[in-house]
Design an enzyme around this catalytic site. Structure first.
Site, PDB file in Angstrom:
ATOM      1  N   SER A  22      33.978  19.636  20.252  1.00  0.00           N
ATOM      2  CA  SER A  22      33.595  18.209  19.476  1.00  0.00           C
ATOM      3  C   SER A  22      32.811  18.981  18.281  1.00  0.00           C
ATOM      4  O   SER A  22      32.177  19.935  18.387  1.00  0.00           O
ATOM      5  CB  SER A  22      32.700  17.526  20.343  1.00  0.00           C
ATOM      6  N   TYR A  65      25.727  16.369  26.428  1.00  0.00           N
ATOM      7  CA  TYR A  65      27.098  16.651  25.911  1.00  0.00           C
ATOM      8  C   TYR A  65      27.151  17.679  24.904  1.00  0.00           C
ATOM      9  O   TYR A  65      28.050  18.334  24.893  1.00  0.00           O
ATOM     10  CB  TYR A  65      27.523  15.124  25.371  1.00  0.00           C
TER      11      TYR A  65
HETATM   12  N1  LIG Z   1      37.463  10.779  21.752  1.00  0.00           N
HETATM   13  C1  LIG Z   1      36.593  11.522  20.642  1.00  0.00           C
HETATM   14  O1  LIG Z   1      36.188  11.032  19.840  1.00  0.00           O
HETATM   15  C2  LIG Z   1      36.416  13.105  21.145  1.00  0.00           C
HETATM   16  C3  LIG Z   1      35.304  13.553  20.009  1.00  0.00           C
HETATM   17  C4  LIG Z   1      35.127  14.843  20.473  1.00  0.00           C
HETATM   18  C5  LIG Z   1      35.622  15.608  21.729  1.00  0.00           C
HETATM   19  N2  LIG Z   1      36.145  14.799  22.605  1.00  0.00           N
HETATM   20  C6  LIG Z   1      36.723  15.453  23.724  1.00  0.00           C
HETATM   21  O2  LIG Z   1      37.922  15.362  24.213  1.00  0.00           O
HETATM   22  C7  LIG Z   1      38.248  15.597  25.602  1.00  0.00           C
HETATM   23  C8  LIG Z   1      38.984  14.346  25.864  1.00  0.00           C
HETATM   24  O3  LIG Z   1      38.313  13.142  25.918  1.00  0.00           O
HETATM   25  P1  LIG Z   1      39.032  11.922  25.377  1.00  0.00           P
HETATM   26  O4  LIG Z   1      38.365  11.381  24.102  1.00  0.00           O
HETATM   27  O5  LIG Z   1      40.630  11.962  25.407  1.00  0.00           O
HETATM   28  O6  LIG Z   1      38.507  10.944  26.281  1.00  0.00           O
HETATM   29  P2  LIG Z   1      39.120   9.832  27.587  1.00  0.00           P
HETATM   30  O7  LIG Z   1      40.245   8.955  27.015  1.00  0.00           O
HETATM   31  O8  LIG Z   1      38.128   9.170  28.213  1.00  0.00           O
HETATM   32  O9  LIG Z   1      39.674  11.016  28.481  1.00  0.00           O
HETATM   33  C9  LIG Z   1      38.770  11.772  29.328  1.00  0.00           C
HETATM   34  C10 LIG Z   1      39.979  12.669  30.296  1.00  0.00           C
HETATM   35  O10 LIG Z   1      38.756  13.412  31.125  1.00  0.00           O
HETATM   36  C11 LIG Z   1      39.106  13.334  32.462  1.00  0.00           C
HETATM   37  N3  LIG Z   1      37.787  13.456  33.314  1.00  0.00           N
HETATM   38  C12 LIG Z   1      36.631  12.881  33.113  1.00  0.00           C
HETATM   39  N4  LIG Z   1      35.996  13.323  34.126  1.00  0.00           N
HETATM   40  C13 LIG Z   1      36.617  14.039  34.811  1.00  0.00           C
HETATM   41  C14 LIG Z   1      36.170  14.994  36.128  1.00  0.00           C
HETATM   42  N5  LIG Z   1      34.999  14.632  36.802  1.00  0.00           N
HETATM   43  N6  LIG Z   1      37.425  15.569  36.492  1.00  0.00           N
HETATM   44  C15 LIG Z   1      38.362  15.529  35.943  1.00  0.00           C
HETATM   45  N7  LIG Z   1      38.820  14.977  35.003  1.00  0.00           N
HETATM   46  C16 LIG Z   1      37.918  14.219  34.349  1.00  0.00           C
HETATM   47  C17 LIG Z   1      39.714  11.802  32.552  1.00  0.00           C
HETATM   48  O11 LIG Z   1      40.232  11.572  33.900  1.00  0.00           O
HETATM   49  P3  LIG Z   1      40.056  10.984  34.954  1.00  0.00           P
HETATM   50  O12 LIG Z   1      39.246   9.994  34.836  1.00  0.00           O
HETATM   51  O13 LIG Z   1      41.383  10.557  35.430  1.00  0.00           O
HETATM   52  O14 LIG Z   1      39.600  12.069  35.981  1.00  0.00           O
HETATM   53  C18 LIG Z   1      40.357  11.624  31.343  1.00  0.00           C
HETATM   54  O15 LIG Z   1      41.593  12.208  31.470  1.00  0.00           O
HETATM   55  C19 LIG Z   1      36.725  15.582  25.957  1.00  0.00           C
HETATM   56  O16 LIG Z   1      36.395  16.896  26.360  1.00  0.00           O
HETATM   57  C20 LIG Z   1      36.005  14.998  24.965  1.00  0.00           C
HETATM   58  O17 LIG Z   1      34.527  15.313  25.083  1.00  0.00           O
HETATM   59  C21 LIG Z   1      36.503  13.687  22.313  1.00  0.00           C
END
Ligand SMILES: NC(=O)c1ccc[n+]([C@@H]2O[C@H](COP(=O)([O-])OP(=O)(O)OC[C@H]3O[C@@H](n4cnc5c(N)ncnc54)[C@H](OP(=O)(O)O)[C@@H]3O)[C@@H](O)[C@H]2O)c1
Length: 267
Positions: free
Chosen positions: A144, A157
């Site tokens: 991130s 985080y």
């Molecule tokens: N969206 C943003 O603005 C942003 C910015 C910077 C970085 N990121 C990073 O991008 C990555 C993906 O996030 P996203 O934005 O796509 O959010 P999201 O839509 O909430 O997706 C998060 C994913 O992580 C999985 N997850 C959460 N806890 C878990 C656990 N204990 N075990 C296995 N899987 C788990 C969830 O699956 P289940 O609930 O099915 O387990 C889901 O598939 C993350 O690492 C996040 O930190 C996102």
């Protein structure tokens, strides 16, 4: 268009494939003809993603919980026994945070570090030996922009994301001579459910779609940019709009960064 560096039997293992960036990456890799392993905790959501992929017959669901090391060992064993190796491991699954340092109990810090950092490290260590043996493999670590600067309400985080940089830079340094690549991805605001599932100090989900998230880059666009970076073998890439400015302020004009970051409100 088939990616130059990926053949049809490329095996791509994506954690957090049930939603957001991971879901978009799964669909994009499937459209390239790759064999995609979809992992997260929610079978139903993974089934939904699988059936929406271009080649569902080449998508495989392996459940895991990044908070549970035993489930990660079992998942890695299943993947390696089924496919023999992994070409690309995308450590994407994760949870964010919305709580002040002063109010956050240690168990929340530990949970976020486990899910966002140690879980992915465990999977990386599980597949690394077979990559070294094959002299081939690519780690894609979804960090991130708060992996390169601190940000209010995100202490654990941001710490977990900073830790990823140290781990994957070292992994690359030790293993590039074995043909192994590492791409660390730093997204800014991406329109996903990340803020909804972010943890509060009481361990409950924040449940609010942040304004910045709502107006963020689409997950599909983010996935396209990640795929491009992977195809080019980039070591680090930023998927941002103007939010990338904070990265530059922190690096080149830290006094300005300190002022701006001190004014941040919860959402
Ligand atoms: N969206 C943003 O603005 C942003 C910015 C910077 C970085 N990121 C990073 O991008 C990555 C993906 O996030 P996203 O934005 O796509 O959010 P999201 O839509 O909430 O997706 C998060 C994913 O992580 C999985 N997850 C959460 N806890 C878990 C656990 N204990 N075990 C296995 N899987 C788990 C969830 O699956 P289940 O609930 O099915 O387990 C889901 O598939 C993350 O690492 C996040 O930190 C996102």
């Amino acid at each position: 268009m088939v990616m130059a560096s990926l053949d049809k039997e490329t095996i791509v293992w994506i954690t957090g494939a049930s939603s957001g960036i991971g879901e978009a990456l799964a669909k994009a890799w499937s459209a390239e003809g790759a064999r995609v392993v979809l992992s997260s905790r929610k079978q139903n959501e993974l089934e939904r993603v699988k059936s929406a992929c271009a080649c569902p017959e080449k998508c495989h669901i392996v459940l895991l919980d990044l908070a549970d090391p035993d489930s990660l060992d079992a998942a890695a064993k299943t993947v390696l026994e089924t496919f023999g190796h992994v070409d690309v491991l995308v450590n994407n699954g994760g949870i964010s945070q919305r709580s002040l340092v002063s109010e956050t109990p240690m168990e929340i810090d530990r949970k976020i570090m486990q899910v966002d950092y140690f879980g992915g490290v465990q999977l990386a260590k599980a597949v690394l030996p077979s990559m070294i043996e094959r002299k081939k493999g690519h780690f894609v670590a979804i960090s991130s922009i708060v992996g390169v600067f601190g940000f209010p309400y995100r202490s654990a985080y941001s710490a977990a994301k900073h830790a990823m940089h140290g781990f994957y830079e070292t992994l690359r340094a030790e293993n590039s001579s074995h043909g192994i690549k590492v791409t660390v991805v730093c997204p800014g605001r991406i329109l996903t459910q990340v803020s909804l599932h972010a943890l509060r100090a009481d361990g409950k989900e924040y449940g609010i779609m942040d304004h910045a998230q709502k107006n963020g880059i689409s997950a599909e666009d983010c996935a396209r940019r990640i795929m491009k970076a992977v195809r080019k073998g980039k070591k680090e890439t930023y998927v941002c709009r103007k939010d990338v400015l904070m990265v530059y302020f922190r690096r080149y004009i830290p006094a300005l960064y300190y002022i701006l970051v001190g004014k941040v409100k919860p959402n």
